[in-house]
Design a protein around this motif. Sequence first.
Motif, short mmCIF file in Angstrom:
data_model
loop_
_atom_site.label_atom_id
_atom_site.label_comp_id
_atom_site.label_asym_id
_atom_site.label_seq_id
_atom_site.Cartn_x
_atom_site.Cartn_y
_atom_site.Cartn_z
N THR A 78 -51.39 -10.57 -1.00
CA THR A 78 -50.08 -10.30 -0.40
C THR A 78 -49.74 -8.82 -0.49
O THR A 78 -49.26 -8.22 0.47
CB THR A 78 -48.99 -11.14 -1.11
OG1 THR A 78 -49.25 -12.53 -0.87
CG2 THR A 78 -47.61 -10.80 -0.60
N LEU A 127 -43.63 -15.18 5.25
CA LEU A 127 -44.67 -15.17 4.22
C LEU A 127 -46.01 -15.54 4.85
O LEU A 127 -46.11 -16.48 5.63
CB LEU A 127 -44.33 -16.16 3.11
CG LEU A 127 -43.04 -15.89 2.34
CD1 LEU A 127 -42.75 -17.01 1.37
CD2 LEU A 127 -43.12 -14.56 1.61
N MET A 129 -50.19 -16.62 4.72
CA MET A 129 -50.93 -17.71 4.06
C MET A 129 -51.23 -17.34 2.61
O MET A 129 -51.16 -18.20 1.72
CB MET A 129 -52.22 -18.02 4.81
CG MET A 129 -51.99 -18.79 6.09
SD MET A 129 -53.54 -19.34 6.84
CE MET A 129 -53.79 -18.05 8.03
N SER A 131 -49.44 -15.46 0.65
CA SER A 131 -48.19 -15.59 -0.10
C SER A 131 -47.88 -17.06 -0.39
O SER A 131 -47.49 -17.41 -1.51
CB SER A 131 -47.03 -14.98 0.68
OG SER A 131 -47.27 -13.61 0.93
N TRP A 132 -48.06 -17.91 0.61
CA TRP A 132 -47.80 -19.33 0.41
C TRP A 132 -48.78 -19.91 -0.61
O TRP A 132 -48.40 -20.74 -1.45
CB TRP A 132 -47.87 -20.10 1.74
CG TRP A 132 -46.64 -19.93 2.55
CD1 TRP A 132 -46.50 -19.26 3.72
CD2 TRP A 132 -45.33 -20.41 2.20
NE1 TRP A 132 -45.19 -19.29 4.13
CE2 TRP A 132 -44.45 -20.00 3.23
CE3 TRP A 132 -44.81 -21.14 1.14
CZ2 TRP A 132 -43.09 -20.30 3.21
CZ3 TRP A 132 -43.45 -21.44 1.12
CH2 TRP A 132 -42.61 -21.02 2.15
N ASN A 133 -50.03 -19.47 -0.56
CA ASN A 133 -50.99 -19.94 -1.55
C ASN A 133 -50.55 -19.54 -2.95
O ASN A 133 -50.63 -20.35 -3.88
CB ASN A 133 -52.39 -19.40 -1.27
CG ASN A 133 -53.39 -19.87 -2.30
OD1 ASN A 133 -53.63 -21.07 -2.47
ND2 ASN A 133 -53.96 -18.94 -3.04
N LEU A 136 -47.37 -21.75 -3.97
CA LEU A 136 -47.71 -23.15 -4.19
C LEU A 136 -48.68 -23.32 -5.36
O LEU A 136 -48.58 -24.29 -6.12
CB LEU A 136 -48.26 -23.77 -2.91
CG LEU A 136 -47.25 -23.82 -1.75
CD1 LEU A 136 -47.92 -24.26 -0.46
CD2 LEU A 136 -46.07 -24.72 -2.08
#
Length: 154
Positions: A78, A127, A129, A131-133, A136
Motif C-alpha cells: 500500500t 483502498l 487490493m 490495502s484490503w488484504n 482483512l
Amino acid sequence: MARKLMLLAAAGSLALLFGAYLFQALGYAPCKMCLWQRWPHFVAIAAGIVAIFAANRVVALAGGLATLVTAGIGLYHTGVERKWWEGPSSCTGTSDLSGLSGADLLSTDMAGRVVMCDQVSWAFAGLSMASWNAILSLALALLWANAFVRLSRN
C-alpha cells in the motif's frame, strides 16, 4: 471454541485467496508483491487444516504469524502504491534495465504481463487490493490470536 476460531480464520484466508484468483481470472494480473501476499495465506490455510486434527497453541501461533506477515506485506505494498516509500526496483517505475540483454529487451514473451507494483489496478472505497488484504488479514490475525489466548487458558 478455539478450533472453530482457527477454522474460521483459515476459511478467511481461503476466501481472500479465492478473491485474488478470481480477480486474476477477470484480467487483473497480479504484480510481484501481490503474489508475495498470497504465500502466507497458504500457510494459514495449512494451519487450519492441521487445527482440524490438533488445535493447539503452536498451530494458532503459526496461523496468526502467517496472517500478520501477509498483512505486513499488504501494508508495505500500500505504501509503495501511494508513493510513501519506494518498492522493489524489479516491479516499480524505478526499475534498472541495465541488467537486461538486447534479446530480453526485444522479447515479446513478457509483453502485456508485466504489472508494476506501484500502480493500483483496482480499488474499492479508495483502498487497493493490497490495502484490503492488509485490513482483512489483520482481522484474521485477531481471530488466530483469540484462539491462541483461549488455548493458553486451558
